[in-house]
Design a protein around this motif. Structure first.
Motif, short mmCIF file in Angstrom:
data_model
loop_
_atom_site.label_atom_id
_atom_site.label_comp_id
_atom_site.label_asym_id
_atom_site.label_seq_id
_atom_site.Cartn_x
_atom_site.Cartn_y
_atom_site.Cartn_z
N LEU A 27 10.86 -35.47 -11.20
CA LEU A 27 10.26 -35.77 -9.91
C LEU A 27 11.33 -35.88 -8.83
O LEU A 27 11.20 -35.29 -7.74
CB LEU A 27 9.47 -37.08 -10.00
CG LEU A 27 8.60 -37.45 -8.81
CD1 LEU A 27 7.44 -36.49 -8.68
CD2 LEU A 27 8.09 -38.89 -8.96
N GLY A 28 12.40 -36.60 -9.11
CA GLY A 28 13.47 -36.76 -8.13
C GLY A 28 14.19 -35.46 -7.83
O GLY A 28 14.56 -35.19 -6.68
N THR A 29 14.38 -34.62 -8.85
CA THR A 29 15.03 -33.33 -8.62
C THR A 29 14.16 -32.44 -7.75
O THR A 29 14.64 -31.74 -6.86
CB THR A 29 15.33 -32.64 -9.95
OG1 THR A 29 16.06 -33.54 -10.80
CG2 THR A 29 16.16 -31.39 -9.74
N GLY A 30 12.84 -32.45 -7.99
CA GLY A 30 11.93 -31.67 -7.16
C GLY A 30 11.91 -32.15 -5.73
O GLY A 30 11.76 -31.34 -4.80
N MET A 31 12.05 -33.44 -5.50
CA MET A 31 12.07 -33.98 -4.16
C MET A 31 13.24 -33.43 -3.35
O MET A 31 13.16 -33.26 -2.13
CB MET A 31 12.16 -35.51 -4.21
CG MET A 31 10.92 -36.19 -4.78
SD MET A 31 11.21 -37.93 -5.21
CE MET A 31 11.49 -38.64 -3.59
N LEU A 32 14.36 -33.15 -4.03
CA LEU A 32 15.58 -32.71 -3.35
C LEU A 32 15.81 -31.21 -3.47
O LEU A 32 16.92 -30.73 -3.24
CB LEU A 32 16.78 -33.46 -3.94
CG LEU A 32 16.74 -34.98 -3.78
CD1 LEU A 32 17.93 -35.62 -4.49
CD2 LEU A 32 16.75 -35.37 -2.30
N LEU A 33 14.78 -30.47 -3.80
CA LEU A 33 14.92 -29.02 -3.98
C LEU A 33 15.52 -28.33 -2.76
O LEU A 33 16.42 -27.48 -2.91
CB LEU A 33 13.55 -28.42 -4.32
CG LEU A 33 13.50 -26.90 -4.54
CD1 LEU A 33 14.39 -26.48 -5.70
CD2 LEU A 33 12.05 -26.45 -4.79
N PRO A 34 15.11 -28.63 -1.52
CA PRO A 34 15.70 -27.94 -0.37
C PRO A 34 17.19 -28.23 -0.19
O PRO A 34 17.94 -27.38 0.30
CB PRO A 34 14.90 -28.46 0.83
CG PRO A 34 13.64 -29.00 0.24
CD PRO A 34 14.03 -29.53 -1.09
N ALA A 40 17.15 -18.63 -2.53
CA ALA A 40 16.06 -18.46 -3.50
C ALA A 40 16.59 -18.55 -4.92
O ALA A 40 15.96 -19.15 -5.80
CB ALA A 40 15.35 -17.13 -3.27
N HIS A 41 17.76 -17.94 -5.16
CA HIS A 41 18.34 -17.99 -6.50
C HIS A 41 18.72 -19.42 -6.89
O HIS A 41 18.48 -19.85 -8.02
CB HIS A 41 19.57 -17.09 -6.55
CG HIS A 41 20.29 -17.13 -7.87
ND1 HIS A 41 19.77 -16.56 -9.02
CD2 HIS A 41 21.48 -17.69 -8.22
CE1 HIS A 41 20.60 -16.75 -10.03
NE2 HIS A 41 21.64 -17.44 -9.57
N GLU A 42 19.32 -20.16 -5.96
CA GLU A 42 19.71 -21.52 -6.26
C GLU A 42 18.51 -22.41 -6.50
O GLU A 42 18.52 -23.28 -7.39
CB GLU A 42 20.56 -22.08 -5.12
CG GLU A 42 21.95 -21.45 -5.02
CD GLU A 42 22.74 -21.99 -3.85
OE1 GLU A 42 23.92 -21.63 -3.73
OE2 GLU A 42 22.17 -22.78 -3.04
N VAL A 123 6.12 -27.81 -4.41
CA VAL A 123 6.90 -28.64 -5.34
C VAL A 123 7.49 -29.84 -4.61
O VAL A 123 7.41 -30.99 -5.09
CB VAL A 123 8.01 -27.81 -6.01
CG1 VAL A 123 8.93 -28.71 -6.83
CG2 VAL A 123 7.41 -26.73 -6.89
N VAL A 124 8.08 -29.59 -3.45
CA VAL A 124 8.72 -30.67 -2.70
C VAL A 124 7.69 -31.67 -2.18
O VAL A 124 7.83 -32.89 -2.38
CB VAL A 124 9.54 -30.09 -1.52
CG1 VAL A 124 10.14 -31.22 -0.69
CG2 VAL A 124 10.64 -29.18 -2.05
#
Length: 264
Positions: A27-34, A40-42, A123-124
């Motif tokens: 959940l926390g990783t998805g929050m910081l996706l941007p 796009a690759h990253e 996701v974010v």
């Protein structure tokens, strides 16, 4: 052996703690996706870092709700009625996030870039919605008002603090799983602490939240009848080791850092 009524309290606390620690990582990783993924690759690498885990992690949340409903049906009904808006927001965020994760890997052809961007936004937004909803739910429990949504500055501050803790936990998880520029960005915010130190610290803090908040619930006289507990609790004791073993196997099988887009 502990009495069934004692285990009826221990089991939902165990499952809730497991979700906060394990589910909080994806959940926390998805929050910081941007922030973690600038291209796009990253972003694909960031999603691949938690893709093998998120479905298994969600089982812990489902188990928490299921055990609470089975062992404390009256209390579960009162919480569901009182926290209805918060729980609807939580479920909506959960569905939106998972839809974005599953749909992203199926985007191809013309317009794929725009659809992938929409999936990333899902996701974010979904991750933040779940985190803030959990924060509002915890705020209601901690303030002694479990049967109505909490309002005012105190509720907002608690919700933001819980969401921030999820995000920091996701950073620690990212430093354990990612490589290249996404790893460097996560490492920059984690600081000088080692990856495991940061992850372990936030895991302890997140794991304490459901225990402290759950301690405020009026459990006395709300448990199911003894015959139900005598049937349900032994069944849960049989199933729980398999759940733990599956979770351990998943973390061992996918323990290596992500170097390329895979999974989903």
């Amino acid at each position: 052996m502990l009495f069934p009524d004692t285990l009826a309290v221990v089991l939902p606390a165990f499952f809730a703690t497991g979700w906060f620690i394990l589910g909080g990582s994806d959940l926390g990783t998805g929050m910081l996706l941007p922030y973690l993924g600038r291209t796009a690759h990253e972003r694909r690498l960031v999603i691949a870092s938690f893709a093998p885990f998120f479905l298994g992690n969600e089982v812990w949340l489902i188990a928490t709700a299921g055990v609470l409903a089975g062992c404390f049906p009256t209390l579960e009904g009162e919480l569901l009625a009182g926290q209805y808006p918060v729980l609807v927001a939580l479920l909506a965020g959960w569905v939106v996030r998972d839809t974005g994760l599953w749909s992203r890997g199926r985007v191809s052809g013309d317009g794929g870039r725009r659809r992938r961007a929409l999936c990333d936004a899902a996701v974010v937004c979904g991750s933040w919605t779940v985190a803030l909803s959990v924060g509002l739910l915890l705020a209601a429990l901690l303030t002694g008002a479990p049967y109505e949504p909490v309002g005012g500055p105190a509720g907002v501050l608690v919700a933001l603090a819980v969401a921030a803790l999820f995000a920091v936990h996701g950073l620690g998880f990212a430093t354990l799983r990612l490589t290249g520029p996404p790893y460097e960005r996560a490492r920059l915010l984690v600081g000088r602490n080692g990856p495991w130190q940061s992850f372990a610290l936030t895991a302890v803090l997140l794991g304490a939240l459901p225990l402290v908040a759950g301690g405020t619930l009026p459990l006395a006289g709300r448990a199911a009848d003894p015959a139900t507990l005598a049937l349900l609790v032994p069944a849960l004791l049989v199933v729980t080791p398999f759940l733990v073993a599956a979770q351990v196997w998943t973390w061992i099988a996918f323990r290596r850092r992500v170097t390329g887009p895979s999974y989903l």
